[in-house]
Design a protein around this motif. Structure first.
Motif, short mmCIF file in Angstrom:
data_model
loop_
_atom_site.label_atom_id
_atom_site.label_comp_id
_atom_site.label_asym_id
_atom_site.label_seq_id
_atom_site.Cartn_x
_atom_site.Cartn_y
_atom_site.Cartn_z
N THR A 1 0.59 -1.05 -0.20
CA THR A 1 -0.12 0.40 -0.14
C THR A 1 0.44 1.03 -0.06
OG1 THR A 1 0.04 0.53 2.36
CG2 THR A 1 -1.75 -1.25 1.04
N ASP A 2 0.22 2.50 -0.17
CA ASP A 2 0.95 4.03 0.18
C ASP A 2 1.31 3.46 1.62
OD1 ASP A 2 0.59 4.66 -2.48
OD2 ASP A 2 -1.36 5.07 -2.21
N PHE A 3 2.59 4.08 1.92
CA PHE A 3 2.57 4.54 3.10
C PHE A 3 4.03 5.66 3.61
CE2 PHE A 3 7.22 2.06 5.94
CZ PHE A 3 6.04 2.86 6.68
N VAL A 4 4.00 6.39 4.65
CA VAL A 4 4.62 6.92 4.08
C VAL A 4 5.04 6.63 6.04
CG1 VAL A 4 4.13 10.07 5.42
CG2 VAL A 4 2.43 8.55 3.86
N ALA A 5 5.89 8.02 6.55
CA ALA A 5 6.73 7.49 8.55
C ALA A 5 8.26 8.57 8.04
CB ALA A 5 7.68 6.05 8.23
N ALA A 6 8.00 8.52 9.46
CA ALA A 6 9.52 9.13 9.44
C ALA A 6 10.75 8.62 8.82
CB ALA A 6 10.17 9.20 11.02
N ASP A 7 12.04 9.55 8.84
CA ASP A 7 12.92 8.80 7.98
C ASP A 7 14.42 8.56 9.68
OD1 ASP A 7 15.50 7.76 6.64
OD2 ASP A 7 15.89 9.43 6.04
N ASN A 8 14.06 7.05 9.72
CA ASN A 8 14.11 6.02 10.73
C ASN A 8 15.49 5.52 10.76
OD1 ASN A 8 11.95 6.07 13.10
ND2 ASN A 8 10.33 4.98 11.23
N ALA A 9 15.88 5.55 9.53
CA ALA A 9 17.62 5.04 9.37
C ALA A 9 18.61 6.13 9.88
CB ALA A 9 17.55 4.99 8.33
N SER A 10 18.24 6.83 9.83
CA SER A 10 18.38 8.71 9.54
C SER A 10 19.23 9.00 10.69
CB SER A 10 18.50 9.76 8.60
OG SER A 10 18.88 11.20 8.46
N GLY A 11 17.45 9.08 11.33
CA GLY A 11 17.81 9.23 13.12
C GLY A 11 18.46 8.10 13.72
N GLY A 12 18.38 7.31 13.58
CA GLY A 12 19.47 6.35 14.31
C GLY A 12 20.73 6.73 13.90
N TYR A 13 21.29 6.43 12.47
CA TYR A 13 22.77 7.35 12.90
C TYR A 13 22.56 8.33 13.03
CZ TYR A 13 26.59 8.35 9.39
OH TYR A 13 27.62 8.53 8.77
N GLN A 14 21.93 9.72 13.00
CA GLN A 14 22.24 10.72 13.68
C GLN A 14 22.73 10.78 15.23
OE1 GLN A 14 19.65 14.35 12.73
NE2 GLN A 14 18.80 12.52 11.71
N ALA A 15 21.65 9.46 15.68
CA ALA A 15 21.96 9.23 17.28
C ALA A 15 22.95 9.05 17.60
CB ALA A 15 20.31 8.61 17.86
#
Length: 343
Positions: A153-167
């Motif tokens: 289906t269509d899907f929207v989410a936060a860019d979690n991979a980028s967030g984990g990388y930054q943290a």
């Protein structure tokens, strides 16, 4: 002479069929320059809009559903607000339903909405959902925040991979030696991308993959998981969510480990409480309202063209630094923009 079709107009104007359809409906989602270009292509090609046929083909109720685990969570409230603003601007009535994170209740709600022939639905799936818990697939559906494995289906989410990388990168800059990943369950759709970004940052620094301490994302369960990480020698934690981090802060107090003096902590979601916790919590933030808006736009595009290719939108994430990671507790919040992940 062959009849000019809407797809012909779209190709002539250099837009998608869905965009051309939105122009026909005078949708405010289309930029003025694009609208003008499509109208000019219609005139050039001699396109005639058959409104009676369109009404039969695209008969709608003007009602869509918005289903979420809860409506009192600050982040989920942002989703609802963002989606509702876009849909109401289109003259669409929004019916909201709450699942309490119960897949069976979710299926009951979706079935009831489908029986009433509403146009489509935006859903934040209940944890533990299977494809059958999203209904029979006949109703247009956009998944928001969470994605059920095995669905298209269509899907929207936060860019979690980028967030984990930054943290992880930020904790490494603060001199963290052993950074463990605490909370969440591998079955959660955001677990893997958050862990993947975290792991990539460690790999770039020549560090091994992080030790994981999965748990339900409640404070009590997270406290136990974090206590284990602390006992195992972690000097920094990336927590699955702020709720997990609040449990981790309690575990640190019980273990006599000062945060940030002896333990650094970061998390995801940046809920309001993160700013006022003791110590204030460093957290990965993304705009829930923007995610809700994008989900609503995807649903409108799906209603305009049900045969279009499914889309995925990742909302940018930023790291908001506060005291728990070792940044000054007296300094104002600092926001670090996402680093390209090349994913």
């Amino acid at each position: 002479m062959a009849r000019i079709r809407l797809i012909d107009v779209a190709e002539h104007a250099g837009v998608s069929r869905a965009t051309a359809s939105l122009v026909l409906r005078d949708s405010p989602l289309v930029a003025d320059a694009t609208r003008k270009r499509v109208r000019e292509s219609m005139q050039t090609l001699g396109y005639v809009y058959d409104r009676s046929a369109a009404a039969l083909r695209n008969s709608r109720t003007g009602v869509v559903g918005l289903i979420a685990p809860a409506l009192n969570h600050p982040y989920l409230t942002q989703f609802v607000t963002g989606a509702q603003n876009i849909l109401e601007a289109e003259g669409v009535l929004v019916l909201a339903g709450v699942t309490h994170d119960d897949p069976a209740q979710q299926l009951r709600l979706l079935t009831a909405l489908a029986e009433r022939k509403i146009d489509g639905v935006v859903v934040v799936p209940a944890n533990g959902s299977s494809p059958r818990d999203l209904g029979d697939g006949t109703m247009p559906l956009v998944q928001l925040v969470r994605r059920v494995a095995g669905t298209q289906t269509d899907f929207v989410a936060a860019d979690n991979a980028s967030g984990g990388y930054q943290a992880a990168r930020h904790l490494l800059r603060h001199g963290a030696v052993r950074i463990d990943f605490v909370g969440g369950l591998p079955s959660f759709s955001s677990y893997a991308p958050r862990l993947d970004g975290f792991t990539r940052a460690l790999a770039e620094a020549g560090r091994p993959a992080p030790v994981q301490h999965p748990s339900r994302p409640s404070r009590d369960d997270a406290r136990e998981a974090a206590a284990q990480a602390i006992a195992d020698g972690a000097d920094a934690l990336v927590c699955y969510s702020d709720e997990v981090a609040f449990g981790a802060l309690e575990a640190a107090r019980e273990a006599g480990r000062a945060v940030p003096g002896e333990l650094l902590v970061t998390a995801f979601d940046d809920v309001t409480e993160a700013r006022y916790s003791t110590p204030s919590l460093t957290s990965v933030a993304s705009s829930g309202e923007l995610a809700g808006s994008e989900a609503a736009r995807l649903l409108l595009r799906r209603l305009a063209d049900r045969d279009a290719t499914h889309e995925q939108i990742l909302v940018p994430t930023t790291l908001v630094t506060r005291a728990s990671c070792g940044c000054s507790s007296t300094a104002p919040d600092h926001t670090y923009r996402a680093v390209p992940t090349n994913d």
